[in-house]
Design a protein around this motif. Structure first.
Motif, PDB file in Angstrom:
ATOM      1  N   LEU A  28      41.101  65.387  -0.894  1.00 33.42           N
ATOM      2  CA  LEU A  28      41.427  64.690   0.454  1.00 33.42           C
ATOM      3  C   LEU A  28      41.683  63.303   0.255  1.00 33.42           C
ATOM      4  O   LEU A  28      40.749  62.720  -0.607  1.00 33.42           O
ATOM      5  CB  LEU A  28      40.507  64.901   1.632  1.00 33.42           C
ATOM      6  CG  LEU A  28      40.664  63.692   2.601  1.00 33.42           C
ATOM      7  CD1 LEU A  28      41.941  64.150   3.742  1.00 33.42           C
ATOM      8  CD2 LEU A  28      39.386  63.962   3.626  1.00 33.42           C
ATOM      9  N   GLU A  29      42.782  62.698   0.688  1.00 32.04           N
ATOM     10  CA  GLU A  29      42.950  61.117   0.308  1.00 32.04           C
ATOM     11  C   GLU A  29      43.757  60.359   1.451  1.00 32.04           C
ATOM     12  O   GLU A  29      44.564  61.033   2.107  1.00 32.04           O
ATOM     13  CB  GLU A  29      43.616  60.910  -1.016  1.00 32.04           C
ATOM     14  CG  GLU A  29      45.086  61.227  -0.990  1.00 32.04           C
ATOM     15  CD  GLU A  29      45.659  61.012  -2.457  1.00 32.04           C
ATOM     16  OE1 GLU A  29      44.958  60.399  -3.226  1.00 32.04           O
ATOM     17  OE2 GLU A  29      46.753  61.338  -2.575  1.00 32.04           O
ATOM     18  N   LEU A  30      43.555  59.292   1.535  1.00 37.47           N
ATOM     19  CA  LEU A  30      44.323  58.573   2.579  1.00 37.47           C
ATOM     20  C   LEU A  30      45.364  57.611   1.808  1.00 37.47           C
ATOM     21  O   LEU A  30      45.427  57.221   0.617  1.00 37.47           O
ATOM     22  CB  LEU A  30      43.460  57.507   3.412  1.00 37.47           C
ATOM     23  CG  LEU A  30      42.233  58.212   4.042  1.00 37.47           C
ATOM     24  CD1 LEU A  30      41.393  56.905   4.854  1.00 37.47           C
ATOM     25  CD2 LEU A  30      42.733  59.026   5.144  1.00 37.47           C
ATOM     26  N   SER A  31      46.561  57.339   2.551  1.00 39.56           N
ATOM     27  CA  SER A  31      47.581  56.661   2.368  1.00 39.56           C
ATOM     28  C   SER A  31      47.974  55.468   3.270  1.00 39.56           C
ATOM     29  O   SER A  31      48.023  55.772   4.589  1.00 39.56           O
ATOM     30  CB  SER A  31      48.857  57.238   1.651  1.00 39.56           C
ATOM     31  OG  SER A  31      49.329  57.794   2.750  1.00 39.56           O
ATOM     32  N   VAL A  32      48.192  54.376   2.896  1.00 35.26           N
ATOM     33  CA  VAL A  32      48.771  53.272   4.055  1.00 35.26           C
ATOM     34  C   VAL A  32      50.098  52.842   3.394  1.00 35.26           C
ATOM     35  O   VAL A  32      50.104  52.297   2.383  1.00 35.26           O
ATOM     36  CB  VAL A  32      47.664  52.053   4.014  1.00 35.26           C
ATOM     37  CG1 VAL A  32      48.430  51.072   4.875  1.00 35.26           C
ATOM     38  CG2 VAL A  32      46.510  52.576   4.744  1.00 35.26           C
ATOM     39  N   SER A  52      50.810  52.025   8.685  1.00 37.92           N
ATOM     40  CA  SER A  52      50.667  53.568   8.874  1.00 37.92           C
ATOM     41  C   SER A  52      49.598  54.238   8.100  1.00 37.92           C
ATOM     42  O   SER A  52      49.902  54.143   6.773  1.00 37.92           O
ATOM     43  CB  SER A  52      52.064  54.240   9.064  1.00 37.92           C
ATOM     44  OG  SER A  52      52.109  55.670   9.202  1.00 37.92           O
ATOM     45  N   CYS A  53      48.683  54.532   8.484  1.00 37.59           N
ATOM     46  CA  CYS A  53      47.716  55.407   7.808  1.00 37.59           C
ATOM     47  C   CYS A  53      47.722  57.048   7.753  1.00 37.59           C
ATOM     48  O   CYS A  53      47.890  57.359   8.997  1.00 37.59           O
ATOM     49  CB  CYS A  53      46.307  54.851   8.010  1.00 37.59           C
ATOM     50  SG  CYS A  53      44.917  55.611   7.316  1.00 37.59           S
ATOM     51  N   LEU A  54      47.723  57.593   6.636  1.00 36.76           N
ATOM     52  CA  LEU A  54      48.047  59.019   6.758  1.00 36.76           C
ATOM     53  C   LEU A  54      46.921  59.720   6.037  1.00 36.76           C
ATOM     54  O   LEU A  54      46.417  59.502   4.898  1.00 36.76           O
ATOM     55  CB  LEU A  54      49.266  59.375   6.185  1.00 36.76           C
ATOM     56  CG  LEU A  54      49.588  60.864   6.058  1.00 36.76           C
ATOM     57  CD1 LEU A  54      49.979  61.535   7.317  1.00 36.76           C
ATOM     58  CD2 LEU A  54      50.937  61.229   5.168  1.00 36.76           C
ATOM     59  N   ALA A  55      46.288  60.978   6.683  1.00 39.14           N
ATOM     60  CA  ALA A  55      45.380  61.572   5.835  1.00 39.14           C
ATOM     61  C   ALA A  55      45.953  62.830   5.020  1.00 39.14           C
ATOM     62  O   ALA A  55      46.729  63.588   5.746  1.00 39.14           O
ATOM     63  CB  ALA A  55      44.548  62.292   6.910  1.00 39.14           C
ATOM     64  N   GLN A  56      45.810  62.650   3.876  1.00 43.47           N
ATOM     65  CA  GLN A  56      46.627  63.673   3.112  1.00 43.47           C
ATOM     66  C   GLN A  56      45.983  64.797   2.487  1.00 43.47           C
ATOM     67  O   GLN A  56      44.579  64.567   2.238  1.00 43.47           O
ATOM     68  CB  GLN A  56      47.581  62.888   1.925  1.00 43.47           C
ATOM     69  CG  GLN A  56      48.248  61.967   2.252  1.00 43.47           C
ATOM     70  CD  GLN A  56      49.067  61.170   1.123  1.00 43.47           C
ATOM     71  OE1 GLN A  56      48.413  60.994  -0.002  1.00 43.47           O
ATOM     72  NE2 GLN A  56      50.398  60.668   1.337  1.00 43.47           N
ATOM     73  N   ASN A  57      46.605  66.198   2.269  1.00 43.40           N
ATOM     74  CA  ASN A  57      45.869  67.048   1.723  1.00 43.40           C
ATOM     75  C   ASN A  57      44.581  67.660   2.767  1.00 43.40           C
ATOM     76  O   ASN A  57      43.557  67.966   2.140  1.00 43.40           O
ATOM     77  CB  ASN A  57      45.369  67.234   0.260  1.00 43.40           C
ATOM     78  CG  ASN A  57      46.557  66.591  -0.538  1.00 43.40           C
ATOM     79  OD1 ASN A  57      47.527  67.026  -0.337  1.00 43.40           O
ATOM     80  ND2 ASN A  57      46.379  65.576  -1.508  1.00 43.40           N
ATOM     81  N   SER A  58      44.483  67.312   3.777  1.00 45.42           N
ATOM     82  CA  SER A  58      43.590  67.756   4.835  1.00 45.42           C
ATOM     83  C   SER A  58      43.559  69.187   5.266  1.00 45.42           C
ATOM     84  O   SER A  58      44.686  69.448   5.757  1.00 45.42           O
ATOM     85  CB  SER A  58      43.109  66.697   5.806  1.00 45.42           C
ATOM     86  OG  SER A  58      42.410  67.053   6.678  1.00 45.42           O
ATOM     87  N   VAL A 110      35.936  56.614   1.751  1.00 41.98           N
ATOM     88  CA  VAL A 110      37.451  57.004   1.680  1.00 41.98           C
ATOM     89  C   VAL A 110      38.192  56.258   2.377  1.00 41.98           C
ATOM     90  O   VAL A 110      38.148  56.102   3.572  1.00 41.98           O
ATOM     91  CB  VAL A 110      37.644  58.596   2.234  1.00 41.98           C
ATOM     92  CG1 VAL A 110      39.200  58.970   1.946  1.00 41.98           C
ATOM     93  CG2 VAL A 110      36.947  59.422   1.218  1.00 41.98           C
ATOM     94  N   GLN A 111      38.822  55.284   1.844  1.00 42.72           N
ATOM     95  CA  GLN A 111      39.565  54.018   2.545  1.00 42.72           C
ATOM     96  C   GLN A 111      40.510  53.603   1.682  1.00 42.72           C
ATOM     97  O   GLN A 111      40.843  53.478   0.310  1.00 42.72           O
ATOM     98  CB  GLN A 111      38.527  53.068   2.739  1.00 42.72           C
ATOM     99  CG  GLN A 111      37.891  52.444   1.710  1.00 42.72           C
ATOM    100  CD  GLN A 111      36.874  51.206   1.817  1.00 42.72           C
ATOM    101  OE1 GLN A 111      36.170  51.579   2.827  1.00 42.72           O
ATOM    102  NE2 GLN A 111      36.851  50.079   1.319  1.00 42.72           N
ATOM    103  N   VAL A 112      41.647  52.953   2.325  1.00 38.86           N
ATOM    104  CA  VAL A 112      42.357  52.050   1.558  1.00 38.86           C
ATOM    105  C   VAL A 112      42.716  50.729   2.440  1.00 38.86           C
ATOM    106  O   VAL A 112      42.860  50.641   3.536  1.00 38.86           O
ATOM    107  CB  VAL A 112      43.912  52.767   1.700  1.00 38.86           C
ATOM    108  CG1 VAL A 112      44.914  51.905   1.033  1.00 38.86           C
ATOM    109  CG2 VAL A 112      43.727  54.224   0.813  1.00 38.86           C
ATOM    110  N   SER A 113      42.789  49.663   1.553  1.00 37.28           N
ATOM    111  CA  SER A 113      42.946  48.401   2.311  1.00 37.28           C
ATOM    112  C   SER A 113      44.222  47.630   1.767  1.00 37.28           C
ATOM    113  O   SER A 113      44.714  47.738   0.764  1.00 37.28           O
ATOM    114  CB  SER A 113      41.755  47.472   1.909  1.00 37.28           C
ATOM    115  OG  SER A 113      40.368  47.863   2.323  1.00 37.28           O
TER     116      SER A 113
END
Length: 257
Positions: A28-32, A52-58, A110-113
Motif C-alpha cells: 500500500l502506498e500513496l501518490s500525489v 490529487s492524492c491516491l491510495a494505491q494497491n489497497s 504513510v504520507q507524501v508531501s
C-alpha cells in the motif's frame, strides 16, 4: 541411551504474523500527482494548483487526510476515500514554501508531501526623501521579496556607486537590502537607486538624500551652569530688596477711612 534434544521456537507465530503484516503494508502506498515520494512543485502566482492524492494497491477503503503545514484541511465526505483532491486558488506569493501533505488516516506514517515553489520577480517601486544632518549616519533600506532570490546593486545619480570601505556598509538578506553611509558629507547629496534583479525581472527604488548643515551644539554643562547662575542672582536680588518689597506690600494692604 542417547537423549533426544528438542528445539523450541518461542514467538515463531507472532514473528510470522508481523512479517505477513509488513508484506501487506508495503504493498500500500500513496501518490500525489503521480509522485510516490516527496517533491517540489514549481508554479506562478495566479493560476490555481490542483493536488490529487491516491491510495494505491489497497484491498480496502482507505480514508485520506490532507494537511497544509501543521493544520488539517477540511474535506467533504465524498473526497476522503481512496482518492482525495484539493485546490489552491488563487496561488499567491505567500504560498511559496508551504508544504501540503497527504496521509493515510489509519497510519499517518504513510504520507507524501509537496512543497509549493511559487516563483515571482522582485516587487520594489517608489521613492523616498531623506534629510540628514552633516556628519551623521544614514541607512537606505529596500525591502523586496522574490523567488528565486534577487541580488541588489546601488547607483548614485544613475552611475554605479563606488563603495569606499570606510564610508559605506552593505547589508543583505533574502528580503532586505541596505546601504549605510557613515558620517555623511555635503558631497553625499544626490539620488541613490536600489536595483534588485532576479532571473524573472527587476525592481527599483529611489532615495533622494539631502545633507543639511550641521547644527551648532551647545555644551549641556555650560547651559546648566548659566541657568544656575541666573537663578541664584535673581534670588540674591530678591533677598537684598526684601525690606522695600515688604513695605510696598504693607502700604498696598492699608485701607483708607
Amino acid at each position: 541411551m542417547a537423549q533426544r534434544s528438542s528445539l523450541t521456537v518461542p514467538y515463531a507465530v507472532p514473528v510470522l504474523a508481523v512479517c505477513l503484516l509488513a508484506c501487506i503494508a508495503t504493498g500500500l502506498e500513496l501518490s500525489v500527482n503521480n509522485h510516490t515520494a516527496d517533491f517540489s512543485l514549481s508554479t506562478l502566482p495566479g493560476p490555481p494548483v490542483s493536488l490529487s492524492c491516491l491510495a494505491q494497491n489497497s484491498s480496502q477503503a482507505e480514508e485520506l487526510l490532507w494537511y497544509r503545514g501543521a493544520g488539517r484541511v477540511d474535506l467533504k465526505d465524498g473526497n476522503k476515500v481512496n482518492i482525495s483532491n484539493i485546490c489552491v486558488s488563487p496561488v499567491t506569493e505567500s504560498d511559496n514554501g508551504v508544504t501540503f501533505t497527504c496521509k493515510l488516516a489509519r497510519d499517518k506514517s504513510v504520507q507524501v508531501s509537496v512543497i509549493l515553489d511559487v516563483q515571482f520577480p522582485p516587487q520594489l517601486t517608489g521613492e523616498e526623501s531623506l534629510q540628514i544632518e552633516e556628519e551623521k549616519d544614514v541607512t537606505l533600506t529596500c525591502n523586496a521579496k522574490s523567488n528565486p532570490q534577487a541580488q541588489a546593486a546601488w547607483y548614485k545619480n544613475n552611475t554605479t556607486l563606488t563603495l569606499q570601505q570606510d564610508r559605506y556598509q552593505l547589508y543583505q538578506t533574502s528580503e532586505v537590502f541596505q546601504l549605510s553611509i557613515i558620517k555623511v558629507q555635503k558631497s553625499d547629496n544626490g539620488t541613490y537607486t536600489c536595483v534588485v534583479k532576479s532571473s524573472l525581472g527587476e525592481g527599483r527604488k529611489d532615495f533622494h538624500l539631502i545633507v543639511e548643515d550641521k547644527k551648532p551644539v551647545f555644551p549641556k554643562e555650560a547651559v546648566i551652569a548659566a541657568v544656575v547662575v541666573v537663578t541664584v542672582t535673581i534670588l540674591f536680588g530678591i533677598l537684598a530688596r526684601k525690606d522695600k518689597i515688604f513695605k510696598c506690600f504693607k502700604k498696598s494692604s492699608e485701607t483708607a477711612l
